[in-house]
Structures are given as C-alpha cells and as structure tokens.
Design a protein around this motif. Structure first.
Motif, PDB file in Angstrom:
ATOM      1  N   MET A  41      -5.425  45.102 -47.212  1.00  0.00           N
ATOM      2  CA  MET A  41      -4.916  46.469 -47.082  1.00  0.00           C
ATOM      3  C   MET A  41      -5.056  47.202 -48.403  1.00  0.00           C
ATOM      4  N   THR A  42      -5.633  48.403 -48.359  1.00  0.00           N
ATOM      5  CA  THR A  42      -5.744  49.207 -49.566  1.00  0.00           C
ATOM      6  C   THR A  42      -4.865  50.447 -49.434  1.00  0.00           C
ATOM      7  N   PRO A  43      -3.914  50.628 -50.346  1.00  0.00           N
ATOM      8  CA  PRO A  43      -3.080  51.834 -50.298  1.00  0.00           C
ATOM      9  C   PRO A  43      -3.846  53.044 -50.810  1.00  0.00           C
ATOM     10  N   THR A  44      -3.560  54.202 -50.237  1.00  0.00           N
ATOM     11  CA  THR A  44      -4.186  55.449 -50.696  1.00  0.00           C
ATOM     12  C   THR A  44      -3.135  56.543 -50.766  1.00  0.00           C
ATOM     13  N   TYR A  45      -3.432  57.530 -51.599  1.00  0.00           N
ATOM     14  CA  TYR A  45      -2.531  58.677 -51.780  1.00  0.00           C
ATOM     15  C   TYR A  45      -3.410  59.912 -51.765  1.00  0.00           C
TER      16      TYR A  45
ATOM     17  N   CYS B 111      -7.394  56.357 -54.772  1.00  0.00           N
ATOM     18  CA  CYS B 111      -7.464  54.942 -54.387  1.00  0.00           C
ATOM     19  C   CYS B 111      -6.362  54.125 -55.057  1.00  0.00           C
ATOM     20  N   GLY B 112      -5.961  53.061 -54.378  1.00  0.00           N
ATOM     21  CA  GLY B 112      -5.006  52.144 -54.963  1.00  0.00           C
ATOM     22  C   GLY B 112      -5.685  51.188 -55.927  1.00  0.00           C
ATOM     23  N   LYS B 113      -4.973  50.810 -56.967  1.00  0.00           N
ATOM     24  CA  LYS B 113      -5.469  49.798 -57.908  1.00  0.00           C
ATOM     25  C   LYS B 113      -5.679  48.481 -57.161  1.00  0.00           C
ATOM     26  N   PRO B 114      -6.793  47.797 -57.402  1.00  0.00           N
ATOM     27  CA  PRO B 114      -7.016  46.503 -56.735  1.00  0.00           C
ATOM     28  C   PRO B 114      -5.843  45.550 -56.952  1.00  0.00           C
TER      29      PRO B 114
ATOM     30  N   TYR C 147      -5.224  56.073 -58.344  1.00  0.00           N
ATOM     31  CA  TYR C 147      -6.131  56.733 -59.279  1.00  0.00           C
ATOM     32  C   TYR C 147      -6.930  57.785 -58.519  1.00  0.00           C
ATOM     33  N   ALA C 148      -6.842  59.027 -58.975  1.00  0.00           N
ATOM     34  CA  ALA C 148      -7.535  60.132 -58.315  1.00  0.00           C
ATOM     35  C   ALA C 148      -9.051  59.963 -58.437  1.00  0.00           C
ATOM     36  N   PRO C 149      -9.811  60.593 -57.537  1.00  0.00           N
ATOM     37  CA  PRO C 149     -11.274  60.475 -57.570  1.00  0.00           C
ATOM     38  C   PRO C 149     -11.903  61.403 -58.618  1.00  0.00           C
TER      39      PRO C 149
ATOM     40  N   GLY D 100       6.609  60.339 -59.854  1.00  0.00           N
ATOM     41  CA  GLY D 100       6.177  58.963 -60.041  1.00  0.00           C
ATOM     42  C   GLY D 100       6.084  58.642 -61.516  1.00  0.00           C
ATOM     43  N   GLU D 101       5.489  57.493 -61.830  1.00  0.00           N
ATOM     44  CA  GLU D 101       5.354  57.046 -63.217  1.00  0.00           C
ATOM     45  C   GLU D 101       3.889  57.101 -63.650  1.00  0.00           C
ATOM     46  N   ARG D 102       3.661  57.506 -64.896  1.00  0.00           N
ATOM     47  CA  ARG D 102       2.302  57.566 -65.441  1.00  0.00           C
ATOM     48  C   ARG D 102       1.833  56.153 -65.794  1.00  0.00           C
ATOM     49  N   GLU D 103       0.619  55.832 -65.368  1.00  0.00           N
ATOM     50  CA  GLU D 103       0.075  54.491 -65.579  1.00  0.00           C
ATOM     51  C   GLU D 103      -1.177  54.529 -66.451  1.00  0.00           C
ATOM     52  N   GLN D 104      -1.420  53.422 -67.156  1.00  0.00           N
ATOM     53  CA  GLN D 104      -2.573  53.284 -68.036  1.00  0.00           C
ATOM     54  C   GLN D 104      -3.879  53.286 -67.227  1.00  0.00           C
ATOM     55  N   PRO D 105      -4.993  53.682 -67.845  1.00  0.00           N
ATOM     56  CA  PRO D 105      -6.310  53.556 -67.195  1.00  0.00           C
ATOM     57  C   PRO D 105      -6.586  52.108 -66.817  1.00  0.00           C
ATOM     58  N   HIS D 106      -7.439  51.944 -65.820  1.00  0.00           N
ATOM     59  CA  HIS D 106      -7.779  50.614 -65.299  1.00  0.00           C
ATOM     60  C   HIS D 106      -9.285  50.408 -65.453  1.00  0.00           C
ATOM     61  N   GLY D 107      -9.708  49.165 -65.496  1.00  0.00           N
ATOM     62  CA  GLY D 107     -11.137  48.886 -65.664  1.00  0.00           C
ATOM     63  C   GLY D 107     -11.993  49.529 -64.592  1.00  0.00           C
ATOM     64  N   LYS D 108     -11.510  49.521 -63.344  1.00  0.00           N
ATOM     65  CA  LYS D 108     -12.259  50.121 -62.246  1.00  0.00           C
ATOM     66  C   LYS D 108     -12.141  51.636 -62.244  1.00  0.00           C
ATOM     67  N   TYR D 109     -11.008  52.140 -62.733  1.00  0.00           N
ATOM     68  CA  TYR D 109     -10.741  53.583 -62.775  1.00  0.00           C
ATOM     69  C   TYR D 109     -10.269  53.932 -64.186  1.00  0.00           C
ATOM     70  N   PRO D 110     -11.204  54.208 -65.109  1.00  0.00           N
ATOM     71  CA  PRO D 110     -10.822  54.406 -66.508  1.00  0.00           C
ATOM     72  C   PRO D 110     -10.249  55.796 -66.822  1.00  0.00           C
ATOM     73  N   TRP D 111      -9.136  56.098 -66.169  1.00  0.00           N
ATOM     74  CA  TRP D 111      -8.378  57.322 -66.438  1.00  0.00           C
ATOM     75  C   TRP D 111      -6.944  57.073 -65.983  1.00  0.00           C
TER      76      TRP D 111
END
Length: 364
Positions: A256-260, A269-272, A284-286, A332-343
């Motif tokens: 299941m992949t969460p989306t917003y 997209c949801g973080k893996p 992470y927004a597109p 919500g809470e601000r989250e760090q960039p991710h390897g798949k979504y670097p923002w």
C-alpha cells in the motif's frame, strides 16, 4: 558535499528555473490566461522581471480559493490552450458553489509521473484496477482510469457521491451514511466477484477498511481477492491507521502506498516504507510541478524548522494552472529531503486545528 545534499541543490536549481518559465508563461501577453493577465495589473511588482527564483513567489498575495467558485472558467485557460478540449474538475461543494479547476492534460501527466513510482511486482503492468473512490465531477475518477490504462489495464469504477455522505453526517444520520457505505461496498464486491482479474486498487482509508471487513465476513481477504497493490489517500491516513491497515487488514503480501493530494495540486507520494519509521506517513510533492511547504501558523512566508509543526502551504506550477501559494486546510510536520525525493516533505497531515472541529470528513 554528500550525494543527498548535491541532489537537493540540483533540484532547487531545477525548481528555480521551472518557476521562471512558468511565471513567464502565465504572465506573457501571448501565452497567459485572462485571469492572471488581469490580476497582474493589481500587483505592486512585475512578475515578468521580478520573479527570478521560487522564493520570489512570496511576492504574490496568497491565492484565494473563492476565485475558483464560479466562472467564466475559460478565464483560467492560457491562450495557447483555448482550442484544446478542456475538463472542469470540482473539489468540495457540500455547501454553496464548489471550487472548480480547468484541466487539459495535467491529470494525465501527474498520474503518469505517479505511475513511475509504483513497484511493478505489486502493481503489475496489464493488471486491472478497481476505482473504489468518488465519482462525479472529480479529477480522481478520470485520473485513476488513465493510470490504469497507462499501465495497460482496465479500470472498473463504483458510483459514489461523497457530498451525499457529508450531508447525511452533518444531519446526524449516521445509520443512513453506513447504509450508503454498504451500497458502495456492494458495488465493489460485485466487481471483484465477476471474474474481472482485479490486481490493483485506489481507495480511501474508510472504504478500504469497510471492504476488508466485508471480505472477512465472506471468509476472504484483500489478498485472496487478488489485489496486490493499493494506492490510498485521504485525511484518515494516520500513522496509527497505517500500522493497523498493514498488520490487520492487508498482511505482508499486499503493498500500500499512501498519497496526499487534491484537485489543485495533483498527487504527493508517500515515502517508501522503512521499518525505522514505525509506519509514519511522509509525503513529497511532485516537484517542480507542485511544491508543499510547512509554514508558521502566524506567518505564511516563514517555513518552520525540520520536525516542527506548521500549516501546509501549496504551490502549483504547471503550464495549465498557476497557484503561487495557497494555505491548505491541513497542518503537519516538516520533514527532511529523502533519497528518492530530494526536497522537503510533510508528515502527520491532519485537519488544521482551527478548522478541525468544523470539518466533516465523509468517505475520506
């Protein structure tokens, strides 16, 4: 500089370049829409010469959703698109005039991009889809159908009017709302039981739970029904519900992949899934087509620190639609960039606390 830091910087430069191009498009005399060309006359700055990067979008006033209540809708269509087939998608609409957005191809582009994020082993190419979500004048219905077709499958849809559910709940008619939910699940069960080879599904948390419980009553399950991949979105998608759904409703073999997302922005997209996250849901927004910031409750031009709480601020930057900053009804809470979504990302999305007591969630 680490690889993630390099990727963040590269994507920031890409976003700045994209912002310049989109602003030039929407405010250019030969390309812009009637709405933004007229609105430009009210600004105390010239977007064509004074917007050089993404942060310069803070020079614009906040986007007002009342601008989207009523027509003429063609005032939003850029000059270059006036001769193309145009869709109108609505959001909300439980009271008064609904907000509407014009679309030409954005819903196709957004969902083709989203398709690239899905694991093929769980969302098999050629697999058929069940669209267990809102129908009517909503972007989701056509977008999920396009997603299925883009991946080589056929989309089967239910008939669902979320406005009726909200009306029932506001009147305190909880039992009637449950009956309507049962009516929707009846349709889903009929599709699943008709040899349609459904492998993938879009649904909301409430409807996923209702379907899983109905299947359980029939001595079956989501997995036994043949579904291996679920794309799920809605305000009820909390960390606690994510854990419950994965452990109790789906089991280890259903992904299941969460989306917003919404009609204005598209799809974040949801973080893996990572065990260390303990089922926390981060979106992470597109980028660069849409951007989400988490901003100070009292100053929308100030982004909060990482892990701090703030209000969700949305930007839409496509050639079809331009939103230079809109305060969502979420926090919500601000989250760090991710390897798949670097923002930057946002986690713990929930109704903005000032509005929360007056928000009726309905099927979402």
């Amino acid at each position: 500089m680490s690889s993630i830091a390099e990727a963040v910087q590269q994507r920031k430069e890409q976003l700045d370049q994209h912002t310049r191009e989109i602003v030039q498009w929407h405010f250019g005399d030969d390309t812009g829409s009637e709405f933004w060309l007229n609105k430009k006359k009210e600004f105390d700055f010239d977007p064509l010469t004074e917007v050089d990067c993404f942060d310069d979008l803070k020079k614009f006033p906040l986007f007002e959703d009342d601008w989207l209540r009523g027509g003429p809708m063609r005032r939003w269509v850029p000059k270059q698109y006036q001769d193309k087939p145009i869709y109108v998608f609505e959001t909300g609409g439980t009271t008064g005039i609904p907000k509407s957005r014009v679309v030409v191809e954005d819903h196709w582009i957004d969902y083709e991009m989203f398709s690239d994020t899905l694991p093929d082993d769980k969302f098999p190419k050629g697999g058929n889809w069940l669209m267990l979500g809102p129908s009517g004048p909503r972007r989701l219905r056509l977008a999920v159908e396009h997603l299925a077709q883009h991946r080589g499958g056929i989309c089967f849809c239910v008939d669902l009017d979320p406005r009726w559910v909200v009306k029932l709940l506001k009147k305190g008619k909880v039992e009637e709302a449950k009956e309507y939910s049962n009516h929707v699940i009846d349709q889903a069960m009929a599709i699943l039981g008709a040899n349609n080879d459904i492998k993938c599904m879009f649904t909301t948390p409430k409807l996923l739970e209702a379907l899983a419980m109905r299947l359980l009553d029939n001595d079956s399950s989501i997995e036994e029904a043949g579904i291996s991949g679920i794309f799920c979105g809605g305000t009820e998608f909390t960390q606690q519900w994510n854990r419950f759904a994965c452990e109790e409703l789906l089991g280890p073999n259903v992904y299941m992949t969460p989306t917003y997302g919404n009609t204005l922005m598209g799809l974040a997209c949801g973080k893996p899934f990572e065990p260390a996250d303990e089922y926390k849901v981060t979106y992470y927004a597109p980028q660069p087509r849409a951007v989400v910031e988490v901003v100070d409750f009292d100053d929308h031009k100030k982004v909060v620190d990482y892990n701090a709480t703030g209000r969700v601020k949305l930007y839409t930057l496509t050639k079809e639609f331009f939103v230079p900053g809109f305060l969502e009804r979420d926090e919500g809470e601000r989250e760090q960039p991710h390897g798949k979504y670097p923002w930057d990302g946002v986690s713990g999305v929930r109704p903005y606390h000032v509005f929360a007591k007056t928000t009726t969630v309905g099927v979402y």
